[in-house]
Design an enzyme around this catalytic site. Structure first.
Site, PDB file in Angstrom:
ATOM      1  N   GLU A 183      -8.371  25.505 -29.742  1.00 52.41           N
ATOM      2  CA  GLU A 183      -7.938  24.886 -30.989  1.00 52.41           C
ATOM      3  C   GLU A 183      -6.422  24.748 -31.022  1.00 52.41           C
ATOM      4  OE1 GLU A 183      -9.489  25.922 -34.774  1.00 52.41           O
ATOM      5  OE2 GLU A 183     -10.850  27.429 -33.948  1.00 52.41           O
ATOM      6  N   SER A 216     -10.606  26.272 -42.199  1.00 50.63           N
ATOM      7  CA  SER A 216      -9.547  25.336 -41.835  1.00 50.63           C
ATOM      8  C   SER A 216      -8.506  25.254 -42.955  1.00 50.63           C
ATOM      9  CB  SER A 216     -10.158  23.973 -41.495  1.00 50.63           C
ATOM     10  OG  SER A 216      -9.236  23.136 -40.857  1.00 50.63           O
ATOM     11  N   HIS A 270     -12.870  24.174 -32.829  1.00 49.10           N
ATOM     12  CA  HIS A 270     -12.621  24.401 -34.249  1.00 49.10           C
ATOM     13  C   HIS A 270     -13.927  24.563 -35.009  1.00 49.10           C
ATOM     14  CE1 HIS A 270     -10.176  24.135 -37.877  1.00 49.10           C
ATOM     15  NE2 HIS A 270     -10.897  23.134 -38.340  1.00 49.10           N
TER      16      HIS A 270
END
Length: 303
Positions: free
Chosen positions: A240, A146, A270
């Protein structure tokens, strides 16, 4: 994964108490509690230390002699998280790749906006290269999840600009690589994504960018010159809002002649790799990480 499993996972994400755009101090605790609520396996060995003056957490698996090093950067939109919040995923990667993981405890925004996190990541990477036992760049992989994946990309760019040796490879899980939030999936995937809203992400993007233009290539690597980066593996789920960050970053890398593999797994959220224990797609994705590193790193080939 069955539709029932997908629906159950979606429900878990939608009822989480985490409010990405909420008070950062309160939400840090929520984030940490969510991701450290289950004990790590008994064979996971954690050793705190420092690299380049930056706190790190080294993770290994008992009984496995590592043949390489993963320098890993945790997620949390540059505002939440720590090495411990990524330790579960890191242990799964370490087990499958038979490599040690060094998790970097970089400084968090808004108290420490850009470039603090990048400075810390770069200091740790430089010190790793200088380590006589661990510093062979051909045996090092930079990994991020991320925001950590966006930071990993920025680290590679900054290291190249400072004429540091490139690592053997980079692995980016669901990279948060555009803090201008210009990707079409920020809206087109809003209904599918159970975790994040563009408005909440915008709060955290401002925290990290501070007074710097978020289009700065070291904040948003989709705008960067990616020439001469090492081979990259980018994984993302189709459900996502960050989907376009991953797709555009891969396209940018390909445009600049970087060997890049983009994997978009349909119907998953995610960081679905975190759920490898219960999701076939997560387990398969981590196996592909091991296969990628086996091909990219000479140390892996002899294991």
């Amino acid at each position: 994964m069955s539709q029932e499993q997908r629906d159950a996972l979606d429900t878990i994400f939608r009822i989480t108490p985490l409010e990405i755009g909420g008070d950062h101090v309160q939400q840090r605790k929520v984030f940490t509690d969510m991701l450290t609520g289950h004990p790590l396996p008994d064979d996971v060995i954690l050793t705190p230390g420092k690299l380049g003056g930056v706190p790190v957490l080294e993770l290994g698996i008992d009984g496995i002699t590592p043949k390489g090093t993963l320098l890993m950067l945790h997620g949390g939109f540059y505002v939440f998280g720590s090495p411990l919040t990524s330790a579960d995923l890191a242990s799964n990667i370490a087990r499958r790749t038979r490599m040690r993981v060094i998790l970097v405890d970089y400084r968090l925004a808004p108290e420490h906006p850009y470039p603090a996190a990048l400075d810390d990541a770069l200091a740790a990477y430089r010190a790793l290269l200088d380590d006589p036992e661990l510093g062979d760049p051909a045996h090092i992989t930079v990994v991020g999840e991320s925001a950590g994946a966006g930071l990993a990309a920025a680290l590679l760019i900054a290291a190249r600009e400072q004429h540091l040796a490139m690592p053997g490879a980079g692995v980016l899980f669901s990279p948060y690589a555009d803090l201008t939030l210009s990707g079409a999936s920020m809206t087109s995937k809003a209904a599918a994504d159970p975790s994040f809203r563009k408005e909440a992400i915008a709060v955290r993007a401002k925290d990290y960018a501070g007074s710097t233009d978020p289009a700065n290539p070291l904040i948003s690597p989709i705008f960067a010159d990616l020439h001469s980066l090492p081979p990259l593996l980018i994984q993302v789920g189709s459900n996502e809002v960050l989907l376009d960050d991953a797709v555009r970053l891969a396209a940018r890398a390909a445009e600049h002649d970087v060997p890049v593999t983009l994997e978009v797994t349909p119907g998953v959220p995610h960081l679905f790799q975190t759920f490898a224990a219960v999701l076939d797609e997560g387990e398969a994705a981590l196996r592909r990480v091991a296969d990628f590193l086996h091909a990219a790193l000479p140390a892996m080939a002899s294991r």
